[in-house]
Design an enzyme around this catalytic site. Structure first.
Site, PDB file in Angstrom:
ATOM      1  N   HIS A   1     109.354 111.786 -40.245  1.00  0.00           N
ATOM      2  CA  HIS A   1     109.198 112.784 -41.295  1.00  0.00           C
ATOM      3  C   HIS A   1     108.121 112.343 -42.287  1.00  0.00           C
ATOM      4  CE1 HIS A   1     113.246 113.840 -39.829  1.00  0.00           C
ATOM      5  NE2 HIS A   1     112.964 115.053 -40.264  1.00  0.00           N
TER       6      HIS A   1
ATOM      7  N   ASP B   1     109.436 118.735 -32.114  1.00  0.00           N
ATOM      8  CA  ASP B   1     110.023 118.531 -33.425  1.00  0.00           C
ATOM      9  C   ASP B   1     109.100 119.237 -34.422  1.00  0.00           C
ATOM     10  OD1 ASP B   1     111.744 117.646 -35.395  1.00  0.00           O
ATOM     11  OD2 ASP B   1     111.679 115.545 -34.782  1.00  0.00           O
TER      12      ASP B   1
ATOM     13  N   LYS C   1     117.718 115.742 -28.039  1.00  0.00           N
ATOM     14  CA  LYS C   1     116.640 115.185 -28.862  1.00  0.00           C
ATOM     15  C   LYS C   1     116.926 113.710 -29.168  1.00  0.00           C
ATOM     16  CE  LYS C   1     118.519 116.848 -33.286  1.00  0.00           C
ATOM     17  NZ  LYS C   1     118.347 117.820 -34.381  1.00  0.00           N
TER      18      LYS C   1
END
Length: 421
Positions: free
Chosen positions: A271, A341, A258
């Site tokens: 986020h 994700d 990742k």
């Protein structure tokens, strides 16, 4: 006259070059134990038959192919999700157990901290507790004859990003940044092997690591600031990631590269919201993926929710066919599992409805839709996700062939694990 290379040719050159690095450090590492699963061989008793006469030859007995039951579509759909949940223990009445048994959930992800509640009460409290929790989850998966073993994942990168922590009785870990700075592949192998042993003993069979983002922006709030990158040098990242992965494989723990196609240059955090790397991203960020894929060390690849005009006019990589189907699969030759994700992160949730995000992810080429359930919490999130896919199938926006494609990739990934309940 100098002939300009295509991007595919450039990637092939990268892979060929880094294979020299991978080969040169091979002798420095302990060799991983075999993870092959022995096949049981049974013998059938046959009845005595009369000896055929010369005038009436008998044909040889027909070989009957084993009868396999078709896998229901509902099972295939359930296997395309990985979901987070609340609970230090589970029983037959727990919602996540219902998801596993009744909806054939393919994977779960464990956390130590519950973000919506703001407290360290989630899934992890002690080594024995986690072992009992994962055992109960696997027994739930085994209770249905159509549900294969569960993927149980967590983010155990090391250092600041480690869900199994010292405060809960687990061994200390070292960050990617510290390992990359030392750049000692044998030391990295030893650290990662200890980490993998801890995960295996706890019943966790997939580590959402290593991070192979290049530390292009050390101040990056999602990567550099948390010491999650091995280095800005792709060769260091390749060597360190290789040692990390091979160490995990000695304990039959899967790894996840990742965040594809690269999060290390970002100035913002996905986020929290929209992140554009169009001006900061460069093709060098693909080198670790090219090398590790060609070395057969990519169990799974996790996508980043970063936007780049190079692969889309509007969508982040997770939702962009040009990034996943085009760049990762067609140009780089990756055939394994692609996992998103967390689909509840701000970069997705603030700009797409839940239904839109699911549809776009599957259209782009995502195989496992990860829903951490730890930015917001929704006990019915799997029910809703399955309903979205069923509606897309009914409307002809998604085909069963597309579901089958991802299902087979997930099954191939799970086949690498030794079934243990």
């Amino acid at each position: 006259m100098v002939r300009k290379l295509t991007r595919r040719q450039w990637l092939q050159g990268v892979a060929s070059g880094v294979m020299i690095t991978l080969t040169s450090c091979r002798a420095e590492l302990p060799r991983p134990a075999s993870t092959g699963v022995a096949e049981a061989i049974t013998k059938e008793e046959t009845m005595n038959e009369p000896t055929p006469t010369p005038t009436s030859p008998q044909p040889p007995p027909a070989t009957q192919a084993p009868v396999t039951q078709p896998v229901p579509l509902a099972v295939k759909i359930g296997q395309l999700f990985m979901v987070g949940f609340r609970g230090l223990t589970v029983d037959e009445n727990h919602p996540i157990v219902h998801d596993i048994v009744e909806r054939h959930l393919g994977g779960v992800v464990l956390f130590d901290y519950d973000v919506p509640n703001g407290e360290f009460v989630r899934n992890i409290a002690s080594p024995q507790q986690v072992q009992e929790l994962t055992g109960a989850l696997q027994r739930a998966a085994a209770s249905s004859s159509t549900a294969p073993p569960l993927l149980i994942a967590t983010d155990q990168e090391g250092g600041k990003v480690a869900r199994l922590r010292e405060r809960d009785g687990f061994p200390a870990t070292v960050s990617h940044a510290a390992l990359g700075k030392a750049n000692d592949v044998a030391a990295t192998f030893a650290q990662a092997e200890a980490m993998a042993r801890t995960l295996a003993e706890a019943g966790i069979n997939q580590n959402l690591a290593p991070v192979v983002d290049l530390n292009i922006n050390p101040a990056s709030p999602a990567i550099g600031a948390y010491e999650r990158s091995f280095s800005a040098d792709p060769q260091v990242v390749i060597a360190q990631a290789r040692a990390f992965i091979e160490a995990h494989h000695t304990h039959n723990v899967l790894c996840t590269l990742k965040h594809f196609p690269g999060h290390g240059s970002a100035r913002e955090d996905t986020h929290r919201g929209f992140v554009d790397v169009s001006a900061t991203w460069s093709p060098v960020e693909l080198e670790p993926y090219a090398a590790l894929i060609n070395a057969g060390l990519a169990d799974a690849v996790m996508t980043a929710h970063v936007f780049n005009q190079a692969w889309s006019t509007s969508d982040p990589a997770t939702l962009a066919p040009a990034a996943i189907q085009g760049l990762l699969r067609e140009e780089m030759g990756y055939t394994g599992v692609v996992i998103s994700d967390d689909m509840q992160m701000g970069a997705i949730r603030e700009f797409y409805t839940f239904d839109e995000a699911i549809e776009k992810a599957l259209t782009a080429g995502i195989d496992i839709i990860a829903i951490a359930n730890n930015s917001i919490y929704d006990e019915q999130v799997l029910v809703k996700g399955i309903a979205v896919i069923e509606r897309l199938l009914d409307e002809g926006k998604l085909t069963e062939a597309r579901i089958e494609q991802s299902y087979q990739r997930v099954m191939e990934l799970k086949a690498r694990l030794k079934a243990s309940v």
